[in-house]
Motif scaffolding. Structure first.
Motif, mmCIF file in Angstrom:
data_model
loop_
_atom_site.group_PDB
_atom_site.id
_atom_site.type_symbol
_atom_site.label_atom_id
_atom_site.label_comp_id
_atom_site.label_asym_id
_atom_site.label_seq_id
_atom_site.Cartn_x
_atom_site.Cartn_y
_atom_site.Cartn_z
ATOM 1 N N THR A 158 0.796 -1.209 0.082
ATOM 2 C CA THR A 158 -0.085 0.045 -0.121
ATOM 3 C C THR A 158 0.892 1.290 0.154
ATOM 4 O OG1 THR A 158 -1.736 -1.169 1.205
ATOM 5 C CG2 THR A 158 -1.686 1.325 1.283
ATOM 6 N N LEU A 159 2.071 1.431 0.808
ATOM 7 C CA LEU A 159 2.623 2.460 0.845
ATOM 8 C C LEU A 159 3.704 2.605 -0.491
ATOM 9 C CD1 LEU A 159 4.318 2.256 4.396
ATOM 10 C CD2 LEU A 159 2.172 3.083 3.774
ATOM 11 N N CYS A 217 -3.653 11.848 4.683
ATOM 12 C CA CYS A 217 -3.734 10.398 4.810
ATOM 13 C C CYS A 217 -4.838 9.696 4.025
ATOM 14 C CB CYS A 217 -3.985 9.927 6.248
ATOM 15 S SG CYS A 217 -5.469 10.393 6.912
ATOM 16 N N ALA A 274 -2.087 4.868 4.646
ATOM 17 C CA ALA A 274 -1.084 5.410 4.085
ATOM 18 C C ALA A 274 -0.868 7.166 4.625
ATOM 19 C CB ALA A 274 -0.716 5.403 2.731
ATOM 20 N N GLY A 285 2.849 4.453 7.593
ATOM 21 C CA GLY A 285 1.353 3.850 7.446
ATOM 22 C C GLY A 285 1.426 2.799 8.492
#
Length: 288
Positions: free
Chosen positions: A129-130, A213, A230, A138
């Motif tokens: 995801t990051l 975020c 994130a 995150g």
């Protein structure tokens, strides 16, 4: 003469490392404290159900099964408390249970999803995801069956105050809680002005160096099983549609796997616990 603070000296004599160790120890003690009531309730149920000698014997049963199936004791305790009791005369807790193959985890690059460890899956979904979002801050949270809130499971790039404050998130006051409620991705362009946050949450996030975020729910069907978020060090616009599509796919795939894990690996661990309790030779758990 005025003394000045020398961070380099602290680092040189190991003080910073010791502070980090102590903070980690405090977090560990806090986690034990929050889990103790649930585990104690499960111990009481197991003592009564299998006529065990004491709470230690009940914990030994959960620990044995935990180690064999690589499932957290807290996860087993929660299932013992939540699920219907088995027929104590039968060797199977869930007779007639149908086993299903593990859902794919190709979004995470994990080939053998059936033998993947939950901790590794959560670490990988966070890093993926990051990478997609383009940041290095995150966290991952998992849903709590009893409260409907979210517990912190994994984090990176976020300070101790953040981790402590968001150890558990209730149904309101944060973007991740909103994403869990809506079962949809939520982007906060600027934490400083977003109305979704309580003031305490806002201060903690800003103090951690996050100005914006993006939260992605880990969902299956009509249930949210967790959240991956994130954080960015600057205000952002909406993510690109390709990013959103990739994160949506990943969130749904991991959500399906988490549901399979709960219905397969956790239940396998409970079956083993039940069998071990009925046949004391399989375990050191003592009976009255």
């Amino acid at each position: 003469m005025t003394d000045t603070f020398d961070a380099g000296a602290l680092e040189a004599d190991g003080t910073l490392a010791e502070l980090a160790r102590l903070r980690e120890q405090v977090r560990h003690l806090q986690a034990r404290a929050r889990n103790r009531p649930l585990i104690a309730e499960a111990q009481g149920i197991l003592r009564e159900r299998y006529r065990l000698e004491d709470a230690e014997a009940a914990f030994a049963l959960m620990q044995l099964s935990s180690q064999r199936f690589n499932v957290r004791v807290r996860t087993l305790a929660e299932a013992v408390v939540r699920l219907e009791r088995p027929d104590e005369r039968a060797d199977r807790w869930f007779p007639g249970r149908v086993r299903h193959p593990a859902p794919a985890l190709d979004a995470l690059g994990i080939g053998d999803a059936a033998h993947a460890h939950r901790g590794a899956v959560l670490s990988t979904v966070l890093s993926q995801t990051l990478a997609v979002a383009g940041t290095d801050m995150g966290n991952v949270q998992l849903g709590d069956h009893a409260t409907g809130g979210l517990w912190m499971e994994k984090h990176t790039g976020l300070g101790d105050d953040f981790v402590t404050y968001f150890d558990f998130v209730g149904p309101d006051g944060t973007s991740c809680a909103q994403a869990a409620k809506d079962m949809a991705q939520v982007t906060v362009r600027d934490v400083a002005t977003a109305p979704v946050f309580s003031e305490g949450a806002r201060r903690t996030i800003l103090h951690a160096g996050s100005r914006s975020c993006h939260s992605v729910p880990l969902v299956t069907g009509d249930r949210c099983l967790g959240m991956v978020s994130a954080h960015f060090d600057r205000p952002i616009d909406e993510l690109h549609p390709a990013q959103l599509q990739t994160l949506e796919y990943t969130g749904r795939q991991v959500g399906r796997w988490l549901e399979w894990y709960d219905r397969t690996v956790v239940l396998d661990a409970l079956e083993y616990l039940h069998l071990a309790a009925r046949h004391p030779g399989m375990t050191r758990a003592r009976r009255r």
